[in-house]
Design a protein around this motif. Structure first.
Motif, short mmCIF file in Angstrom:
data_model
loop_
_atom_site.label_atom_id
_atom_site.label_comp_id
_atom_site.label_asym_id
_atom_site.label_seq_id
_atom_site.Cartn_x
_atom_site.Cartn_y
_atom_site.Cartn_z
N GLY A 191 0.98 -1.09 0.18
CA GLY A 191 0.16 0.19 -0.01
C GLY A 191 0.95 1.20 -0.12
O GLY A 191 2.10 1.25 -0.15
N PRO A 192 0.25 2.09 -0.01
CA PRO A 192 0.88 3.81 -0.01
C PRO A 192 1.96 3.77 1.16
O PRO A 192 2.89 4.37 1.30
CB PRO A 192 -0.22 4.61 -0.02
N PHE A 193 1.34 3.40 2.41
CA PHE A 193 2.27 3.38 3.60
C PHE A 193 3.62 2.67 3.37
O PHE A 193 4.71 3.36 3.60
CB PHE A 193 1.61 3.23 4.73
N ARG A 194 3.53 1.37 2.77
CA ARG A 194 4.80 0.79 2.55
C ARG A 194 5.44 1.49 1.45
O ARG A 194 6.85 1.56 1.55
CB ARG A 194 4.41 -0.73 2.10
N LEU A 252 9.46 2.56 1.95
CA LEU A 252 10.72 1.87 0.91
C LEU A 252 11.27 3.35 0.39
O LEU A 252 12.27 3.29 0.30
CB LEU A 252 9.76 1.06 -0.13
N ASN A 253 10.52 4.35 0.12
CA ASN A 253 11.15 5.51 -0.53
C ASN A 253 12.16 6.18 0.53
O ASN A 253 13.27 6.62 0.05
CB ASN A 253 9.85 6.65 -1.06
N TRP A 254 11.53 6.21 1.71
CA TRP A 254 12.45 6.77 2.84
C TRP A 254 13.67 6.06 3.18
O TRP A 254 14.66 6.50 3.14
CB TRP A 254 11.65 6.89 4.20
N ILE A 255 13.60 4.72 3.15
CA ILE A 255 14.62 3.94 3.23
C ILE A 255 15.81 4.14 2.14
O ILE A 255 17.01 4.18 2.57
CB ILE A 255 14.31 2.34 3.36
#
Length: 124
Positions: free
Chosen positions: A1-4, A8-11
């Protein structure tokens, strides 16, 4: 979902950028701490100079220039040795050392300086 996807983008992108900013903060904090230490050392030097002048200097009664008596009689002349020589800036006023005003320190002396416990200030 969008939270994941956000995570992932932040990581992959945001985390190194965050830590890069933190490293910049750490370097700036260290520079600030060093500047505070230098400023406190300079202030202590200034206090010592002022204390020395309070013990060894008087003020010209005419222009209030700080005068140091190096040796000899108590007859003084602002900007010159009383008996000639050693010309320096001064108004030329003749006076007696024993009646001249004592130099008063121009910084707060014996005042508690701040504690340099930066970890405590950061709450660590």
């Amino acid at each position: 979902g969008p939270f994941r996807d956000q995570w992932l983008n932040w990581i992959s992108k945001g985390r190194p950028e965050y830590h890069g900013n933190f490293e910049g903060y750490t370097e700036a904090s260290q520079q600030h701490q060093d500047a505070v230490r230098v400023a406190i050392a300079r202030h202590k030097e200034l206090e010592a100079d002022e204390e020395w002048k309070a013990r060894n200097c008087r003020l010209c009664p005419k222009c209030c220039k700080t005068i140091e008596r190096t040796e000899g009689c108590s007859s003084m002349k602002c900007g010159d040795n009383y008996h000639g020589g050693n010309k320096q800036p001064g108004c030329g006023q003749a006076f007696d050392w024993s009646t001249a005003l004592v130099y008063k320190p121009r910084v707060d002396r014996n005042q508690e300086l701040p504690e340099l416990n930066f970890a405590k200030l950061r709450g660590a």
